[in-house]
Motif scaffolding. Structure first.
Motif, mmCIF file in Angstrom:
data_model
loop_
_atom_site.group_PDB
_atom_site.id
_atom_site.type_symbol
_atom_site.label_atom_id
_atom_site.label_comp_id
_atom_site.label_asym_id
_atom_site.label_seq_id
_atom_site.Cartn_x
_atom_site.Cartn_y
_atom_site.Cartn_z
ATOM 1 N N UNK A 426 0.880 -1.172 0.000
ATOM 2 C CA UNK A 426 0.000 0.000 0.000
ATOM 3 C C UNK A 426 0.921 1.226 0.000
ATOM 4 N N UNK A 427 0.714 2.108 -0.987
ATOM 5 C CA UNK A 427 1.550 3.304 -1.097
ATOM 6 C C UNK A 427 1.372 4.192 0.139
ATOM 7 N N UNK A 428 2.424 4.953 0.441
ATOM 8 C CA UNK A 428 2.438 5.799 1.641
ATOM 9 C C UNK A 428 1.193 6.690 1.726
ATOM 10 N N UNK A 429 0.809 7.320 0.603
ATOM 11 C CA UNK A 429 -0.338 8.245 0.628
ATOM 12 C C UNK A 429 -1.693 7.527 0.706
ATOM 13 N N UNK A 430 -1.691 6.204 0.637
ATOM 14 C CA UNK A 430 -2.957 5.457 0.687
ATOM 15 C C UNK A 430 -3.161 4.725 2.023
ATOM 16 N N UNK A 431 -2.139 4.774 2.898
ATOM 17 C CA UNK A 431 -2.198 3.990 4.154
ATOM 18 C C UNK A 431 -3.485 4.248 4.940
ATOM 19 N N UNK A 432 -3.869 5.528 5.054
ATOM 20 C CA UNK A 432 -5.053 5.881 5.846
ATOM 21 C C UNK A 432 -6.355 5.658 5.073
ATOM 22 N N UNK A 433 -6.223 5.312 3.801
ATOM 23 C CA UNK A 433 -7.413 5.178 2.942
ATOM 24 C C UNK A 433 -7.694 3.719 2.596
ATOM 25 N N UNK A 434 -6.982 2.840 3.279
ATOM 26 C CA UNK A 434 -7.075 1.417 2.944
ATOM 27 C C UNK A 434 -7.760 0.620 4.058
ATOM 28 N N UNK A 435 -8.651 -0.291 3.662
ATOM 29 C CA UNK A 435 -9.206 -1.267 4.609
ATOM 30 C C UNK A 435 -9.152 -2.639 3.957
ATOM 31 N N UNK A 436 -8.750 -3.630 4.738
ATOM 32 C CA UNK A 436 -8.666 -5.016 4.260
ATOM 33 C C UNK A 436 -9.744 -5.851 4.937
ATOM 34 N N UNK A 437 -10.490 -6.623 4.136
ATOM 35 C CA UNK A 437 -11.537 -7.502 4.664
ATOM 36 C C UNK A 437 -11.146 -8.955 4.446
ATOM 37 N N UNK A 438 -10.977 -9.684 5.537
ATOM 38 C CA UNK A 438 -10.704 -11.120 5.415
ATOM 39 C C UNK A 438 -12.040 -11.849 5.518
ATOM 40 N N UNK A 439 -12.484 -12.398 4.380
ATOM 41 C CA UNK A 439 -13.801 -13.047 4.322
ATOM 42 C C UNK A 439 -13.678 -14.579 4.310
ATOM 43 N N UNK A 440 -12.542 -15.090 4.807
ATOM 44 C CA UNK A 440 -12.319 -16.546 4.786
ATOM 45 C C UNK A 440 -13.463 -17.312 5.464
#
Ligand code: BES
Ligand code: ZN
Ligand code: ZN
Length: 473
Positions: A426-440
């Motif tokens: 994840x690029x530095x400027x996107x860190x605060x704009x990222x969410x990861x969903x683990x749907x396992x």
């Protein structure tokens, strides 16, 4: 099955069967209390009783909440489908419960029978909703149409997930994306192996190398004229995960056709967004790959250079989803400058250990953003749980050989260390704009629960539409 909304009261509608919800308090004064009691009905949670002579299906409602209406409607529909009734009517008690009822019908009534040579026929064709809520009808109509679109998109995802790895190969996923693009007016770009090579997506290529079904990168875009926001969605699309050379045990391999559920979810989300004509530009990226064994398979001990230039020490070829996502996240951020980036992946068995089999794990650096998602999920009827990062866990994926290792050095916290691996891409400027969903855990079920029958659940669709529609208010 056809669902329809009428600006009429329940009593004025003609149907073979009426579904009635009864709380314990309402049961006390119910006109058929004696008959129901004789039949063993006590208005206890999840109890259903059919009074055929009155063409009435009485359903115990534990409380007046969306959650109860949704799952009770779903059970009622499954029961009604076993009889010869062709139409069913139900009253909308309040505007706020309408979407729960529609989902109960469309999600609860879902069946996947493509592989049955003689599927069981159901007589039930028509579900009628009556306006007993004293609400403005056009407001109800809007809600109704939204719920139908979202439920159908969820079932579209289920249909894709439920197809076998033989039928739903990376190439077949690309064909599906292409036909979705034609029917919904989306832009569609597909990269084949040559395209992936010229983009330097070596991690994704390594995962797919031993398969006779070559990988595809899918990019779908919905572009309204003056969007309020630009959103990127990324999905893990492992059409089969055998584990690769770090081969899965026989029992764990069964169900691994579902490892494409994240990729299917982002296709379902963009389908619904385009049908709802939301004022948001959405880009959906899918890394469609098959993880197999063979003489040219990638190996534990390999070092891969991802698209963003970082090197990855492979210590387990079954931690393949994060390798695919590393490259697709890199590609997506390079091609589209967006306000948010969300990824959906059946990433770790550890997520199920942490949260149980029904709950999606939510991870990222932005606490308020994660909270927005937790509340969107709750409102939509999906379960989500927050899994927090910390700097110590980050050290567990350090590599002595390369920039990062694809597995953790400790056996605990695997869902979080997998997300921390993705953080490297994840690029530095996107860190605060990222969410990861683990749907396992949430994407697939082998036993029915809530509005879900055997197979894919369509996890991620309802909660994402809830969050996205919130952005348009
Ligand atoms: N696709 C699996 C995760 C998974 C497991 C999804 C069960 C749904 C149900 C993933 O690729 C995987 O195999 N992860 C490994 C990671 C490990 C090798 C670090 C796992 O969870 O065991
Ligand atoms: Zn795996
Ligand atoms: Zn996998």
């Amino acid at each position: 099955m056809n669902v329809a909304l009428y600006n009429q009261s329940l009593s004025s509608l003609n149907a073979d069967l009426t579904v009635e919800f009864v709380t314990p308090a309402q049961f006390e004064t119910h006109p058929h209390k004696v008959l129901l009691t004789q039949a063993g009905f006590k208005a206890e949670a999840e109890q259903l009783c059919t009074l055929h002579e009155h063409r009435l299906l009485v359903c115990a409602l534990s409380e007046e909440s969306s959650e109860s209406y949704r799952s009770t409607m779903s059970s009622a529909l499954k029961t009604a489908m076993n009889y010869a009734y062709t139409s069913l009517k139900v009253a909308i008690p309040k505007e706020t419960f309408l979407s729960a009822l529609v989902e109960g019908v469309l999600l609860g009534g879902y069946k996947f029978e493509s592989y049955k040579s003689d599927p069981k026929k159901t007589s039930l064709k028509e579900i009628m909703f009556a306006n007993d809520s004293a609400s403005n009808f056009s407001a109800l109509e809007t809600l109704f149409n939204q719920s139908v679109i979202i439920s159908k998109a969820t079932n579209f995802v289920r249909d894709l997930v439920n197809q076998t790895p033989y039928d739903m190969t990376p190439q077949a996923m690309a064909v599906t994306a292409d036909s979705l693009a034609s029917s919904n007016n989306l832009e569609c770009t597909i990269l084949d192996v040559n395209g992936l090579e010229s983009e330097g997506m070596n991690a994704m290529l390594a995962v797919g190398r031993a398969s006779i079904n070559p990988p595809r990168l899918i990019h779908l875009a919905y572009k309204p004229s003056n969007p309020r926001k630009v959103i990127t969605l990324v999905g893990k699309g492992l059409t089969y995960d055998s584990g690769g050379l770090s081969l899965k045990a026989a029992a764990s391999m069964v169900t691994m056709k579902m490892d494409k559920a994240g990729g299917c979810a982002v296709m379902g989300i963009i389908k619904a967004v385009s049908e709802l004509k939301l004022d948001i530009e959405v880009h959906a990226f899918v890394g469609a790959v098959e993880n197999m064994i063979g003489g040219n398979a990638y190996k534990p001990d390999d070092v891969l250079r991802a698209k963003n230039g970082k090197t990855i020490e492979v210590r387990n070829t079954d931690a393949e989803g994060r390798l695919v996502l590393a490259d697709v996240l890199g590609y997506a951020q390079e091609k589209v400058k967006s306000d948010y980036i969300f990824d959906y992946a059946t990433l770790t068995g550890a997520c199920m250990v942490a949260l149980g089999p029904y709950t999606t794990g939510v991870m990222g650096h932005n606490e308020p953003l994660k909270q927005e998602w937790l509340s969107a999920a709750e409102q939509s009827g999906e379960y989500c749980g927050n899994l927090p990062f910390n700097r110590h866990l980050k050290k567990l994926i350090k590599s002595d050989l390369a920039d990062v290792c694809n597995v953790s050095s400790k056996p605990y916290g695997g869902a979080i260390t997998a997300a921390l691996f993705l953080d490297n891409f994840i690029d530095e400027d996107m860190k605060q704009k990222w969410v990861h969903f683990d749907i396992a855990g949430s994407a697939y079920t082998e036993s029915a629960w809530d509005v879900h029958t055997y197979g894919g659940t369509g996890a991620g669709v309802r909660m994402s539409l809830n969050w996205l529609m919130e952005q348009c208010k």
